[in-house]
Design an enzyme around this catalytic site. Structure first.
Site, PDB file in Angstrom:
ATOM      1  N   ASN A   1     -10.194   0.322  -0.765  1.00  0.00           N
ATOM      2  CA  ASN A   1      -8.731   0.332  -0.709  1.00  0.00           C
ATOM      3  C   ASN A   1      -8.196  -0.268  -2.012  1.00  0.00           C
ATOM      4  O   ASN A   1      -8.255  -1.480  -2.210  1.00  0.00           O
ATOM      5  CB  ASN A   1      -8.265  -0.488   0.503  1.00  0.00           C
ATOM      6  CG  ASN A   1      -6.745  -0.497   0.655  1.00  0.00           C
ATOM      7  OD1 ASN A   1      -6.017  -0.022  -0.215  1.00  0.00           O
ATOM      8  ND2 ASN A   1      -6.280  -1.041   1.767  1.00  0.00           N
TER       9      ASN A   1
ATOM     10  N   CYS B   1       0.808  -1.230   0.000  1.00  0.00           N
ATOM     11  CA  CYS B   1       0.000   0.000   0.000  1.00  0.00           C
ATOM     12  C   CYS B   1       0.840   1.278   0.000  1.00  0.00           C
ATOM     13  O   CYS B   1       0.318   2.377  -0.211  1.00  0.00           O
ATOM     14  CB  CYS B   1      -0.955   0.002   1.188  1.00  0.00           C
ATOM     15  SG  CYS B   1      -2.216  -1.253   1.015  1.00  0.00           S
TER      16      CYS B   1
ATOM     17  N   HIS C   1      -3.370   7.365   2.451  1.00  0.00           N
ATOM     18  CA  HIS C   1      -3.774   6.067   1.906  1.00  0.00           C
ATOM     19  C   HIS C   1      -5.169   5.731   2.436  1.00  0.00           C
ATOM     20  O   HIS C   1      -5.488   5.980   3.596  1.00  0.00           O
ATOM     21  CB  HIS C   1      -2.761   5.004   2.346  1.00  0.00           C
ATOM     22  CG  HIS C   1      -3.178   3.617   1.978  1.00  0.00           C
ATOM     23  ND1 HIS C   1      -3.556   3.279   0.698  1.00  0.00           N
ATOM     24  CD2 HIS C   1      -3.301   2.483   2.726  1.00  0.00           C
ATOM     25  CE1 HIS C   1      -3.879   2.001   0.668  1.00  0.00           C
ATOM     26  NE2 HIS C   1      -3.733   1.491   1.886  1.00  0.00           N
TER      27      HIS C   1
HETATM   28  O1  UT7 Z   1      -4.013  -1.051   3.306  1.00  0.00           O
HETATM   29  C1  UT7 Z   1      -3.090  -1.959   3.815  1.00  0.00           C
HETATM   30  C2  UT7 Z   1      -3.106  -1.995   5.277  1.00  0.00           C
HETATM   31  N1  UT7 Z   1      -4.366  -2.476   5.786  1.00  0.00           N
HETATM   32  C3  UT7 Z   1      -5.004  -1.773   6.704  1.00  0.00           C
HETATM   33  O2  UT7 Z   1      -4.587  -0.701   7.058  1.00  0.00           O
HETATM   34  C4  UT7 Z   1      -6.241  -2.400   7.317  1.00  0.00           C
HETATM   35  C5  UT7 Z   1      -6.205  -2.257   8.817  1.00  0.00           C
HETATM   36  N2  UT7 Z   1      -7.265  -2.940   9.496  1.00  0.00           N
HETATM   37  C6  UT7 Z   1      -8.573  -2.551   9.431  1.00  0.00           C
HETATM   38  O3  UT7 Z   1      -8.915  -1.626   8.717  1.00  0.00           O
HETATM   39  C7  UT7 Z   1      -9.571  -3.236  10.334  1.00  0.00           C
HETATM   40  O4  UT7 Z   1      -8.899  -4.029  11.260  1.00  0.00           O
HETATM   41  C8  UT7 Z   1     -10.621  -4.098   9.581  1.00  0.00           C
HETATM   42  C9  UT7 Z   1     -11.568  -3.227   8.774  1.00  0.00           C
HETATM   43  C10 UT7 Z   1      -9.916  -5.093   8.661  1.00  0.00           C
HETATM   44  C11 UT7 Z   1     -11.469  -4.899  10.589  1.00  0.00           C
HETATM   45  O5  UT7 Z   1     -12.076  -4.003  11.500  1.00  0.00           O
HETATM   46  P1  UT7 Z   1     -11.931  -4.231  13.075  1.00  0.00           P
HETATM   47  O6  UT7 Z   1     -12.743  -3.196  13.719  1.00  0.00           O
HETATM   48  O7  UT7 Z   1     -10.497  -4.300  13.416  1.00  0.00           O
HETATM   49  O8  UT7 Z   1     -12.656  -5.611  13.256  1.00  0.00           O
HETATM   50  P2  UT7 Z   1     -12.053  -6.967  13.864  1.00  0.00           P
HETATM   51  O9  UT7 Z   1     -11.205  -7.667  12.879  1.00  0.00           O
HETATM   52  O10 UT7 Z   1     -11.528  -6.744  15.244  1.00  0.00           O
HETATM   53  O11 UT7 Z   1     -13.403  -7.773  14.042  1.00  0.00           O
HETATM   54  C12 UT7 Z   1     -14.445  -7.343  14.952  1.00  0.00           C
HETATM   55  C13 UT7 Z   1     -15.643  -8.232  14.751  1.00  0.00           C
HETATM   56  C14 UT7 Z   1     -15.290  -9.722  14.747  1.00  0.00           C
HETATM   57  O12 UT7 Z   1     -16.374 -10.397  15.341  1.00  0.00           O
HETATM   58  P3  UT7 Z   1     -16.292 -10.890  16.883  1.00  0.00           P
HETATM   59  O13 UT7 Z   1     -15.092 -11.793  16.948  1.00  0.00           O
HETATM   60  O14 UT7 Z   1     -16.116  -9.642  17.684  1.00  0.00           O
HETATM   61  O15 UT7 Z   1     -17.594 -11.572  17.085  1.00  0.00           O
HETATM   62  C15 UT7 Z   1     -15.241 -10.064  13.300  1.00  0.00           C
HETATM   63  O16 UT7 Z   1     -15.521 -11.429  13.054  1.00  0.00           O
HETATM   64  O17 UT7 Z   1     -16.215  -7.971  13.465  1.00  0.00           O
HETATM   65  C16 UT7 Z   1     -16.317  -9.195  12.735  1.00  0.00           C
HETATM   66  N3  UT7 Z   1     -16.160  -8.871  11.325  1.00  0.00           N
HETATM   67  C17 UT7 Z   1     -17.205  -8.560  10.532  1.00  0.00           C
HETATM   68  N4  UT7 Z   1     -18.509  -8.444  10.782  1.00  0.00           N
HETATM   69  C18 UT7 Z   1     -19.301  -8.106   9.750  1.00  0.00           C
HETATM   70  C19 UT7 Z   1     -15.018  -8.823  10.594  1.00  0.00           C
HETATM   71  N5  UT7 Z   1     -15.293  -8.473   9.323  1.00  0.00           N
HETATM   72  C20 UT7 Z   1     -16.642  -8.314   9.267  1.00  0.00           C
HETATM   73  C21 UT7 Z   1     -17.530  -7.955   8.239  1.00  0.00           C
HETATM   74  N6  UT7 Z   1     -18.851  -7.844   8.524  1.00  0.00           N
HETATM   75  N7  UT7 Z   1     -17.115  -7.683   6.991  1.00  0.00           N
END
Ligand code: UT7
Length: 336
Positions: A290, A116, A256
């Site tokens: 992204n 990225c 980004h």
């Molecule tokens: O560009 C290159 C670099 N990449 C980045 O900068 C990305 C950085 N990371 C992020 O933007 C975020 O971590 C994400 C958008 C990928 C995920 O968001 P988050 O708030 O960190 O969610 P999480 O992974 O901690 O998941 C929270 C909950 C989980 O459920 P439980 O375990 O709390 O029941 C996930 O299973 O959200 C769930 N979850 C979803 N729910 C509905 C994860 N993805 C989804 C989804 N829809 N698409």
């Protein structure tokens, strides 16, 4: 004598027609428009459809538009650098394919892989060829067909990424405008948190790797998120410090587009109290998602008409590697 700097003298973007909405994704995996919008800021992203079309197709469209817009003969181009994580093929470089398609037969060309941060690394690399007086016209393309390495059964990654490309023309400037400074860093120990497991020389493609779905983006979202917030913010502050810039003096933050909340943190840490809602912060994540190497030039393309000669801009990125950094430039022309 005024210092010779590399300045952006034109920008063009290209996104494919197909719009993949949150609503359509919520019919493919267990997710919702509410979750995607509140956790990432994304409403829709573009997907490149069509047999045999890869990243070079989008990069070529962007560069063709750029050459037309800037009245540039492709024969005048000295160098094309393409930042991409999704090259058409392992080799040759996607930049070679783009140069051929646009008729830049006198240019040499190569790819830069920095996930990225690819466009950020590439634009600073390219700027050195101009600032030394070595070359006159260099094109930097940021292009990725992320849909080619996304697992559309994995809700934690498939909602984030989209396809797109952007290109800029760099030329010498002796009026003080252009690329002034950069803070660029990498930490290869971060690879474990964000990578593609198979398809490289360490783990070439086999029936097993395909069956195990190892040819897709693997990301530990939370860990990457934390590192992105900390390092992007620090890089922006460092480049501001090196150039005696306050938040008030900066006209634009071009960040980004990985997550609206990461941008919000970055903007606040540089001293913009309204964070992502500040008028100074470029945002296109809601419509493009992204696009990896595409986000920074697509932001420039989208905001071009609002940019004025002399505007102070900081570009910042964080991505796989880990790679990250910030570039400080002053804009060289009034947007039309
Ligand atoms: O560009 C290159 C670099 N990449 C980045 O900068 C990305 C950085 N990371 C992020 O933007 C975020 O971590 C994400 C958008 C990928 C995920 O968001 P988050 O708030 O960190 O969610 P999480 O992974 O901690 O998941 C929270 C909950 C989980 O459920 P439980 O375990 O709390 O029941 C996930 O299973 O959200 C769930 N979850 C979803 N729910 C509905 C994860 N993805 C989804 C989804 N829809 N698409």
């Amino acid at each position: 004598m005024t210092k010779l700097r590399a300045a952006i003298t034109g920008v063009q973007g290209y996104v494919p027609d197909y719009v993949l909405t949150n609503e359509e994704l919520s019919r493919m995996v267990d997710t919702s428009d509410e979750w995607i919008t509140s956790r990432t800021g994304i409403k829709e992203r573009r997907i490149l459809k069509g047999e045999g079309l890869g990243t070079s197709h989008m990069g070529t469209k962007a560069v063709q538009g750029l050459l037309e817009k800037t009245n540039t003969d492709p024969q005048e181009i000295d160098l094309i650098i393409c930042a991409t994580t999704t090259p058409d093929m392992v080799f040759p470089a996607t930049a070679n394919l783009i140069a051929n398609e646009v008729g830049a037969t006198k240019a040499f060309s190569y790819d830069i892989q920095a996930a990225c941060s690819g466009f950020l690394y590439s634009i600073f690399t390219a700027s050195q060829f101009i600032a030394t007086g070595m070359y006159k016209k260099v094109i930097v393309v940021g292009a990725d067909k992320m849909s080619s390495i996304i697992d559309y059964t994995d809700r934690s990654t498939c909602v984030i990424f989209g396809d797109g490309a952007g290109a800029v023309l760099l030329e010498g400037n002796e009026e003080g405008e252009g690329i002034h400074d950069a803070v660029l860093q990498s930490d290869g120990s971060g690879w474990v948190h964000l990578h593609q497991k198979a398809g490289g020389s360490r783990r070439p493609a086999t029936m097993e790797t395909v069956q195990n779905r190892e040819h897709f983006v693997y990301q530990e979202g939370k860990h990457v998120f934390k590192n992105a917030v900390t390092n992007m913010g620090a890089a922006v502050l460092q480049v501001m410090k090196q150039n005696n810039l306050t938040a008030e003096a900066v006209d634009w933050l071009n960040p980004h587009q990985a997550n609206r909340r990461i941008v919000d943190n970055t903007a606040k840490s540089m001293g913009l109290a309204d964070g992502v809602d500040s008028e100074k912060v470029m945002m296109t994540i809601h419509k493009f998602g992204n696009t990896t190497s595409g986000t920074l030039p697509l932001n420039l393309w989208d905001y071009e008409s609002r940019l004025k000669k002399g505007d102070k801009m900081i570009l910042a990125a964080f991505g796989g590697g880990f790679t990250w950094g910030a570039v400080y430039l002053t804009w060289a022309y009034d947007g039309k």
